[in-house]
Design an enzyme around this catalytic site. Sequence first.
Site, PDB file in Angstrom:
ATOM      1  N   PRO A   2       0.926  -1.172  -0.023  1.00  0.00           N
ATOM      2  CA  PRO A   2      -0.062  -0.072   0.082  1.00  0.00           C
ATOM      3  C   PRO A   2       0.779   1.309   0.038  1.00  0.00           C
ATOM      4  CG  PRO A   2      -0.836  -1.643   1.635  1.00  0.00           C
ATOM      5  CD  PRO A   2       0.704  -2.044   1.345  1.00  0.00           C
ATOM      6  N   GLU A   3       0.403   2.191  -0.876  1.00  0.00           N
ATOM      7  CA  GLU A   3       1.045   3.417  -0.780  1.00  0.00           C
ATOM      8  C   GLU A   3       0.705   4.344   0.378  1.00  0.00           C
ATOM      9  OE1 GLU A   3       2.686   4.896  -4.490  1.00  0.00           O
ATOM     10  OE2 GLU A   3       2.402   2.919  -5.618  1.00  0.00           O
ATOM     11  N   ARG A 312      13.304  -2.155  -7.719  1.00  0.00           N
ATOM     12  CA  ARG A 312      12.022  -2.197  -8.169  1.00  0.00           C
ATOM     13  C   ARG A 312      12.073  -1.864  -9.758  1.00  0.00           C
ATOM     14  NH1 ARG A 312       7.988  -1.408  -4.432  1.00  0.00           N
ATOM     15  NH2 ARG A 312       6.582  -1.978  -6.064  1.00  0.00           N
TER      16      ARG A 312
END
Length: 350
Positions: A2-3, A312
Amino acid sequence: MPEGHTVHRLAAAFDRAFAGQRVRTSSPQGRFSEAAQLDGMVLLGAEAVGKHLFLPFAPAADVDPGAPVVRHVHIHLGLYGSWTFAGDPGFADAHAIGAPRLRMGEREEELDGAADWRRLVPRPTVRLRIAGAHGLADLTGPTACEILDAQGRQAVLDRLGPDPLRPDPGGRERRRFVEAVRRSRTTIGALLMNQKVVAGIGNIYRAELLFRARLDPFVPGRDLTAGMCEEMWEDLVALMAYGARTGRIVTTQPAHRDVEARIVERSRGTRQNGDEDPEVVPREKSFYVYHRQTLPCRLCGTTVRSGDLAARTVFWCPRCQSVRSRRASWTRENPAAPWALEAPARAPAG
């Protein structure tokens, strides 16, 4: 994972559901035995800082949150953490926040009546259950779940950079961000994923923010001007504020949403709250470059690329983001954010 906007929505949900209430706490899984220390205490509210959630517990509702007696439950959901809610009608406007989970009780026998949630048996994976007068919340799979005193809470905050969703009187947090970027030789794509530089950004916001700023992800931070960094911060504040209101990340201008409206789904896909709601912007129209590798750029038609950066995958358009010193003309000419031009009729649940 979750951001930051999701964690701020989570904090708001806890405020509405439990703030000022004396609650029951337990650890059905047994891995958070400290829950017994909090049982029967008052949950004062909730605080979100970047991707971190703090739940302050006190003996009484009138205790100052900064008092030494307050115990702060510090939670970081990580990749697999989730909070799942159940309660009386209107108790929570979302059934779950965090990694995808079943609704509470979906694998249990059907229950009838307003008090059904009180009979729900927690799954054996529940790290922490908080139950109040009108509902409960179950935590599963967090990266961190611990009790901290005021000093411990401050130690976590000291490790974090500015959070675009927290109040910033006088622009101090914006200046912190600008200074952290401009004094570093690290690429801007890596800096944006460093929670010490800016708290709350994840891979989606990174990719989309850099595209909107027309910045090559591999440009060193020190090569950017103060003005470029300030514009990026202001855009990030607006994007994340929209996400906190709706639970969705939408970065595209309305005029661009039907242009090459595709994304490259992974096995589980890019999920957003309210995907099943036909009134929201669908995820394949929400992003410019995120998960759009090998597809044409919505603006110039160049193939969107992907690569590894800061452990990432980063996504970018090699043409739109090849010029390092200018902002996108459509951003300058249309300063209104995309949600101001086409606001959703209502905020989707979740």
